[in-house]
Design a protein around this motif. Structure first.
Motif, mmCIF file in Angstrom:
data_model
loop_
_atom_site.group_PDB
_atom_site.id
_atom_site.type_symbol
_atom_site.label_atom_id
_atom_site.label_comp_id
_atom_site.label_asym_id
_atom_site.label_seq_id
_atom_site.Cartn_x
_atom_site.Cartn_y
_atom_site.Cartn_z
ATOM 1 N N UNK A 17 0.852 -1.187 0.000
ATOM 2 C CA UNK A 17 0.000 0.000 0.000
ATOM 3 C C UNK A 17 0.889 1.239 0.000
ATOM 4 N N UNK A 18 0.535 2.225 -0.802
ATOM 5 C CA UNK A 18 1.324 3.459 -0.863
ATOM 6 C C UNK A 18 1.306 4.155 0.485
ATOM 7 N N UNK A 19 2.475 4.581 0.947
ATOM 8 C CA UNK A 19 2.583 5.190 2.263
ATOM 9 C C UNK A 19 2.593 6.707 2.198
ATOM 10 N N UNK A 20 1.955 7.311 3.196
ATOM 11 C CA UNK A 20 1.919 8.766 3.294
ATOM 12 C C UNK A 20 2.445 9.234 4.647
ATOM 13 N N UNK A 21 3.083 8.326 5.379
ATOM 14 C CA UNK A 21 3.576 8.714 6.691
ATOM 15 C C UNK A 21 4.797 9.612 6.557
ATOM 16 N N UNK A 22 5.028 10.429 7.590
ATOM 17 C CA UNK A 22 6.171 11.326 7.612
ATOM 18 C C UNK A 22 7.422 10.505 7.933
ATOM 19 N N UNK A 23 8.495 10.793 7.240
ATOM 20 C CA UNK A 23 9.726 10.056 7.460
ATOM 21 C C UNK A 23 10.245 10.223 8.875
ATOM 22 N N UNK A 24 10.706 9.135 9.458
ATOM 23 C CA UNK A 24 11.237 9.139 10.816
ATOM 24 C C UNK A 24 12.331 8.098 10.898
ATOM 25 N N UNK A 25 12.804 7.851 12.117
ATOM 26 C CA UNK A 25 13.850 6.861 12.304
ATOM 27 C C UNK A 25 13.358 5.436 12.082
ATOM 28 N N UNK A 26 12.032 5.259 12.004
ATOM 29 C CA UNK A 26 11.491 3.941 11.719
ATOM 30 C C UNK A 26 11.648 3.560 10.248
ATOM 31 N N UNK A 27 11.915 4.539 9.393
ATOM 32 C CA UNK A 27 12.104 4.241 7.985
ATOM 33 C C UNK A 27 13.437 3.526 7.789
ATOM 34 N N UNK A 155 19.635 -5.551 -8.250
ATOM 35 C CA UNK A 155 20.899 -6.277 -8.131
ATOM 36 C C UNK A 155 21.860 -5.665 -7.131
ATOM 37 N N UNK A 156 21.642 -4.415 -6.738
ATOM 38 C CA UNK A 156 22.672 -3.704 -5.980
ATOM 39 C C UNK A 156 22.192 -3.169 -4.639
ATOM 40 N N UNK A 157 21.030 -3.574 -4.158
ATOM 41 C CA UNK A 157 20.491 -3.056 -2.900
ATOM 42 C C UNK A 157 20.330 -4.200 -1.911
ATOM 43 N N UNK A 158 20.728 -3.954 -0.662
ATOM 44 C CA UNK A 158 20.559 -4.942 0.402
ATOM 45 C C UNK A 158 19.082 -4.998 0.790
ATOM 46 N N UNK A 159 18.477 -6.171 0.880
ATOM 47 C CA UNK A 159 17.064 -6.249 1.288
ATOM 48 C C UNK A 159 16.834 -5.637 2.665
ATOM 49 N N UNK A 160 15.667 -5.134 2.869
ATOM 50 C CA UNK A 160 15.285 -4.515 4.136
ATOM 51 C C UNK A 160 13.800 -4.756 4.356
ATOM 52 N N UNK A 161 13.369 -4.546 5.578
ATOM 53 C CA UNK A 161 11.952 -4.723 5.905
ATOM 54 C C UNK A 161 11.169 -3.544 5.345
ATOM 55 N N UNK A 162 10.326 -3.821 4.399
ATOM 56 C CA UNK A 162 9.634 -2.762 3.684
ATOM 57 C C UNK A 162 8.471 -2.200 4.498
ATOM 58 N N UNK A 163 8.438 -0.901 4.633
ATOM 59 C CA UNK A 163 7.357 -0.164 5.292
ATOM 60 C C UNK A 163 6.970 -0.809 6.613
ATOM 61 N N UNK A 164 7.887 -0.799 7.529
ATOM 62 C CA UNK A 164 7.638 -1.330 8.869
ATOM 63 C C UNK A 164 6.871 -0.280 9.662
ATOM 64 N N UNK A 173 6.309 -3.429 16.985
ATOM 65 C CA UNK A 173 6.474 -4.718 16.331
ATOM 66 C C UNK A 173 7.954 -5.047 16.242
ATOM 67 N N UNK A 174 8.306 -6.262 16.603
ATOM 68 C CA UNK A 174 9.699 -6.676 16.552
ATOM 69 C C UNK A 174 10.152 -6.795 15.109
ATOM 70 N N UNK A 175 11.254 -6.158 14.736
ATOM 71 C CA UNK A 175 11.754 -6.301 13.361
ATOM 72 C C UNK A 175 12.071 -7.751 13.035
ATOM 73 N N UNK A 176 12.021 -8.071 11.756
ATOM 74 C CA UNK A 176 12.229 -9.452 11.332
ATOM 75 C C UNK A 176 13.609 -9.964 11.731
ATOM 76 N N UNK A 177 14.625 -9.110 11.588
ATOM 77 C CA UNK A 177 15.981 -9.580 11.859
ATOM 78 C C UNK A 177 16.356 -9.501 13.335
ATOM 79 N N UNK A 178 15.394 -9.194 14.204
ATOM 80 C CA UNK A 178 15.641 -9.179 15.640
ATOM 81 C C UNK A 178 14.857 -10.267 16.368
#
Length: 253
Positions: A17-27, A155-164, A173-178
């Motif tokens: 879903x397209x996000x409209x939240x304000x950028x923060x440290x959670x991004x 090909x050149x980006x490290x995967x990350x948890x999308x729109x947590x 919510x506990x991040x996937x890698x934690x």
């Protein structure tokens, strides 16, 4: 002929879903080759890849893949191939595949490689069928070479948890890698596992539809069996102690 992945429909998760939240440290912070301008930037990218694939709990020196790191530093492989190599390494197999069921391992790989949670149980079952038929290498290749991975990470980006997005009621919510992984056999033995607990009483579960209701004739048999009749105790005299001559009265005619 290999069995194809079963079809499953995606659900409406945050990353779709397209996000409209304000950028923060959670991004999430994006680590890509395009942003690497020094050796320190490359070190941060490699560390981010380890943190994403192995999680914080498994990042130790023994799990490092120095040969893959060298290939990535000199441009011989892409970031996608580096992620593929980490996920198919013996350390990742030992720490995640050997200590979990196929369903749990599929959930871990989808979260860490595709950056999202599984859509449903049907998707989990579909990937878990592919895992034993094609093996670990074929399963990881199917994830890394998928259209979803190419569209989001390339090909050149490290995967990350999308729109947590953190839920407000649960407090986060506990991040996937934690998420805490399972301990392997060596650490379980150090902690004293497995622990066997013996129970003296055996409890049986009776479904509600099989329970005997009040006033049912089936309950009278059990009630009758539970009644113990009280009979008078008769004292018995041993036969050897009976003197027939004295016990039987003699009558004269």
């Amino acid at each position: 002929m290999a069995i194809p992945v079963l079809s499953f429909s995606p659900s409406s998760q945050n990353q779709r879903v397209a996000g409209y939240e304000v950028g923060s440290e959670e991004q999430p912070k994006i680590y890509a080759i395009e942003n690497v301008f020094s050796g320190g930037d490359m070190d941060e990218l490699i560390w981010a890849a380890y943190r994403q694939v192995f999680s914080e709990h498994q990042n130790i020196a023994n799990n490092r893949q120095t040969f893959l790191e060298s290939q990535l530093r000199y441009g011989q492989i892409t970031v996608k191939d580096f992620i593929r190599g980490l996920a198919t390494s013996d350390s990742f197999r030992r720490l995640n595949l050997d200590t979990n069921s196929n369903y749990r391992f599929v959930e871990i790989c989808v979260q860490r490689i595709l950056g999202r949670d599984v859509y449903s149980e049907r998707e989990k079952i579909a990937w878990s069928i592919l895992l034993p038929t094609k093996g670990l290498q074929g399963f990881i290749d199917a994830l890394v070479d998928s259209e979803e991975y190419a569209a989001n990470f390339g090909d050149n980006t490290v995967p990350y948890q999308r729109r947590r997005v953190l839920p407000q009621r649960t407090g986060g919510e506990t991040p996937f890698n934690l998420k805490t992984p399972r301990y392997e056999a060596y650490h379980r033995s150090q902690l004293g596992f497995p622990q066997v607990v013996w129970q003296n009483s055996v409890r049986r579960f009776t479904p509600q539809e099989k329970k005997i209701g009040a006033g049912s004739p089936a309950g009278f048999l059990g009630m009758a069996r539970s009644v113990t009749p009280s009979l008078p105790v008769v004292s018995r005299t041993p036969l050897a102690n009976i003197n027939i001559a004295t016990a039987v009265p003699y009558r004269k005619r």
